[in-house]
Design an enzyme around this catalytic site. Structure first.
Site, PDB file in Angstrom:
ATOM      1  N   ASP A 156       0.660  -1.101   0.014  1.00 28.93           N
ATOM      2  CA  ASP A 156      -0.177   0.094   0.051  1.00 28.93           C
ATOM      3  C   ASP A 156       0.996   1.092   0.123  1.00 28.93           C
ATOM      4  OD1 ASP A 156      -2.449   1.548   0.406  1.00 28.93           O
ATOM      5  OD2 ASP A 156      -1.836   1.534   2.665  1.00 28.93           O
ATOM      6  N   ASP A 192      -0.295   4.994   1.052  1.00 27.70           N
ATOM      7  CA  ASP A 192      -0.471   5.968   2.257  1.00 27.70           C
ATOM      8  C   ASP A 192      -0.710   5.249   3.404  1.00 27.70           C
ATOM      9  OD1 ASP A 192      -1.265   8.604   0.560  1.00 27.70           O
ATOM     10  OD2 ASP A 192      -2.715   6.912  -0.528  1.00 27.70           O
TER      11      ASP A 192
END
Length: 217
Positions: A12, A14
């Protein structure tokens, strides 16, 4: 316990590589207030993992009287402007990416719009390490749906079961798990995932320094 050999690691963005959740919250909270909306106690946690379109539609539900497209464009513009002052990589992010890229195929599955993914990867000089990057703008549904992670695995030409995902949020953990990947949780101290989401993680790590090749081999 015997280790599980993985072929790929899908990050991922963020909250895992970039400490962007505080920036997203600041920008969105101010935007909602400036446009007459009402920020709710669970707004930030609900937004984490949503695609650009889903997030914009949700801000409209909070009382922003603009179209989702107008909301999305304004918020993305403000985020890009904030990143001009520097990308806030989380401690150990660069080292973790470089360390794993030496052994595994790397992908990225992010809820950020393509424009911001490109800004972050170029500014941080991390683009070269990722074979593919997926924005949830490019799939039908955002997290917690598995679409982004499934698309990353498809582009990598590696079965989801042979991938490990690195996530921080409740929606992200659920998304990667639903895709059939083993999930490593690296919770953000200020935005911790729900207990039930954390429970589906294969491993829970205190930070990115603990994300080692040995863990996955």
């Amino acid at each position: 316990m015997l280790g599980v050999v993985m072929e790929a690691c899908v990050f991922d963005l963020d909250g895992v590589l970039v400490d962007s959740e505080p920036v997203w919250e600041q920008v969105r909270r101010a935007y909602v207030a400036d446009h007459g909306g009402t920020w709710q106690p669970d707004t930030q946690s609900r937004l984490m993992g949503m695609s650009t379109g889903e997030g914009a539609a949700y801000l409209r539900e909070l009382g922003v009287r603009l179209t989702p497209d107008e909301i999305a464009e304004s918020v993305i513009d403000q985020m890009a402007e904030r990143y001009q002052d520097g990308v806030p990589l989380l401690p150990g992010a660069r080292e973790a990416v470089q360390r794993l890229a030496a052994r595994f195929t790397l992908g990225l599955a992010s809820s950020s719009p393509r424009r911001l993914i490109d800004v972050v990867l170029d500014a941080s000089e991390l683009r070269e390490y990722f074979v593919t990057t997926v924005s949830t703008e490019e799939v039908a549904r955002g997290k917690p749906a598995p679409d982004g992670y499934l698309e990353a695995a498809r582009r990598l030409e590696i079965y989801p079961k042979d991938c490990v995902a690195v996530e921080d949020s409740s929606n992200g953990l659920r998304s990667a798990h639903a895709a059939g990947m083993r999930v490593i949780a690296v919770p953000h101290a200020d935005y911790p995932p729900d207990d039930d989401a954390l429970a589906i993680a294969w491993r829970v790590l205190p930070d990115l320094d603990a994300l080692t090749v040995e863990l996955l081999t």
